[in-house]
Design a protein around this motif. Structure first.
Motif, PDB file in Angstrom:
ATOM      1  N   UNK A 205       0.837  -1.200   0.000  1.00  0.00           N
ATOM      2  CA  UNK A 205       0.000   0.000   0.000  1.00  0.00           C
ATOM      3  C   UNK A 205       0.880   1.260   0.000  1.00  0.00           C
ATOM      4  N   UNK A 206       1.942   1.263   0.763  1.00  0.00           N
ATOM      5  CA  UNK A 206       2.839   2.422   0.809  1.00  0.00           C
ATOM      6  C   UNK A 206       3.493   2.656  -0.546  1.00  0.00           C
ATOM      7  N   UNK A 207       3.956   1.589  -1.191  1.00  0.00           N
ATOM      8  CA  UNK A 207       4.586   1.718  -2.507  1.00  0.00           C
ATOM      9  C   UNK A 207       3.581   2.266  -3.524  1.00  0.00           C
ATOM     10  N   UNK A 208       2.355   1.762  -3.502  1.00  0.00           N
ATOM     11  CA  UNK A 208       1.323   2.248  -4.440  1.00  0.00           C
ATOM     12  C   UNK A 208       1.041   3.732  -4.213  1.00  0.00           C
ATOM     13  N   UNK A 209       0.918   4.140  -2.943  1.00  0.00           N
ATOM     14  CA  UNK A 209       0.649   5.552  -2.644  1.00  0.00           C
ATOM     15  C   UNK A 209       1.812   6.430  -3.106  1.00  0.00           C
ATOM     16  N   UNK A 210       3.039   5.994  -2.867  1.00  0.00           N
ATOM     17  CA  UNK A 210       4.205   6.780  -3.300  1.00  0.00           C
ATOM     18  C   UNK A 210       4.234   6.903  -4.822  1.00  0.00           C
ATOM     19  N   UNK A 211       4.005   5.796  -5.517  1.00  0.00           N
ATOM     20  CA  UNK A 211       3.981   5.843  -6.995  1.00  0.00           C
ATOM     21  C   UNK A 211       2.850   6.746  -7.470  1.00  0.00           C
ATOM     22  N   UNK A 212       1.680   6.629  -6.852  1.00  0.00           N
ATOM     23  CA  UNK A 212       0.520   7.457  -7.199  1.00  0.00           C
ATOM     24  C   UNK A 212       0.867   8.943  -7.075  1.00  0.00           C
ATOM     25  N   UNK A 213       1.473   9.310  -5.958  1.00  0.00           N
ATOM     26  CA  UNK A 213       1.809  10.720  -5.718  1.00  0.00           C
ATOM     27  C   UNK A 213       2.894  11.184  -6.698  1.00  0.00           C
ATOM     28  N   UNK A 214       3.904  10.353  -6.930  1.00  0.00           N
ATOM     29  CA  UNK A 214       4.973  10.735  -7.865  1.00  0.00           C
ATOM     30  C   UNK A 214       4.408  10.954  -9.263  1.00  0.00           C
ATOM     31  N   UNK A 215       3.556  10.060  -9.711  1.00  0.00           N
ATOM     32  CA  UNK A 215       2.968  10.207 -11.059  1.00  0.00           C
ATOM     33  C   UNK A 215       2.143  11.476 -11.140  1.00  0.00           C
ATOM     34  N   UNK A 216       1.357  11.765 -10.114  1.00  0.00           N
ATOM     35  CA  UNK A 216       0.448  12.913 -10.170  1.00  0.00           C
ATOM     36  C   UNK A 216       1.106  14.242  -9.813  1.00  0.00           C
ATOM     37  N   UNK A 217       2.294  14.219  -9.286  1.00  0.00           N
ATOM     38  CA  UNK A 217       2.990  15.469  -8.984  1.00  0.00           C
ATOM     39  C   UNK A 217       4.103  15.725  -9.993  1.00  0.00           C
ATOM     40  N   UNK A 218       4.912  14.713 -10.281  1.00  0.00           N
ATOM     41  CA  UNK A 218       6.110  14.921 -11.095  1.00  0.00           C
ATOM     42  C   UNK A 218       5.855  14.748 -12.586  1.00  0.00           C
ATOM     43  N   UNK A 219       5.090  13.743 -12.968  1.00  0.00           N
ATOM     44  CA  UNK A 219       4.895  13.469 -14.383  1.00  0.00           C
ATOM     45  C   UNK A 219       3.630  14.202 -14.838  1.00  0.00           C
ATOM     46  N   UNK A 220       3.822  15.317 -15.474  1.00  0.00           N
ATOM     47  CA  UNK A 220       2.717  16.181 -15.870  1.00  0.00           C
ATOM     48  C   UNK A 220       1.839  15.506 -16.918  1.00  0.00           C
ATOM     49  N   UNK A 221       2.406  14.748 -17.813  1.00  0.00           N
ATOM     50  CA  UNK A 221       1.645  14.142 -18.908  1.00  0.00           C
ATOM     51  C   UNK A 221       0.702  13.057 -18.410  1.00  0.00           C
TER      52      UNK A 221
END
Length: 178
Positions: free
Chosen positions: A48-64
């Motif tokens: 769950x922690x890994x999914x949340x971190x990936x979710x946040x990274x995708x939605x903050x860092x990867x604009x596309x």
């Protein structure tokens, strides 16, 4: 056949036209216990922690690839949905465990009652054996009694010999004086 407008007798069961779902409640319980058990592991928390971190990274860092911008409403909705399902599953698992615990306690009580009855029976049997052994003649007791009897017989023989000797003398005196 009865008139469709008339009500049928209470002794006649109604035929339900609703579809019935037949499911095994025990299978649902086992499944919910497995899920609840998984929710309580470190593996689940890590995933769950890994999914949340990936979710946040995708939605903050990867604009596309932004599909859930900053307040992360979709992530919050996912957590709410997960909690809505997790809580009843955990409660169901706890209820099943509580039922197993009740059965175990009841079995323990029955076993304790049986053990107590067995112990009381064995105590009565042991007391009976002790009484029986107390009434039986032991070898040492029999030897003492025989030795006492032998001593008594020897004393009686000694007395008889002494009396025979006196009688013989008395008889001789009478015959001598005649």
């Amino acid at each position: 056949m009865t008139d469709p407008g008339m009500r049928s007798s209470l002794s006649t069961p109604l035929i339900s036209r609703r579809p019935r779902f037949n499911f095994d409640a025990d299978a649902v319980g086992r499944y919910s216990e497995a899920i609840a058990r998984f929710f309580g592991t470190g593996t689940y928390l890590l995933i769950q922690t890994v999914i949340v971190i990936i979710w946040i990274i995708i939605n903050v860092a990867v604009v596309a690839l932004r599909f859930d911008p900053y307040p992360f409403i979709l992530l919050n909705l996912a957590f709410s949905t997960q909690a809505a399902y997790a809580a009843p599953l955990i409660l169901l698992a706890q209820n099943r465990q509580e039922d197993r615990d009740k059965d175990s306690v009841q079995e323990d009580r029955l076993r304790a009652t049986q053990t107590k009855a067995d112990t009381e029976f064995l105590a009565r049997e042991l007391a009976s054996v002790r009484l029986s052994v107390g009434e039986n003649v032991t070898r040492d007791y029999l030897r003492r009694e025989l030795e006492d009897l032998r001593g008594s017989v020897e004393r009686i023989e000694t007395l008889l010999v002494g009396l025979d000797g006196d009688r013989g003398n008395t008889f001789r005196r009478k015959t001598d004086s005649d």
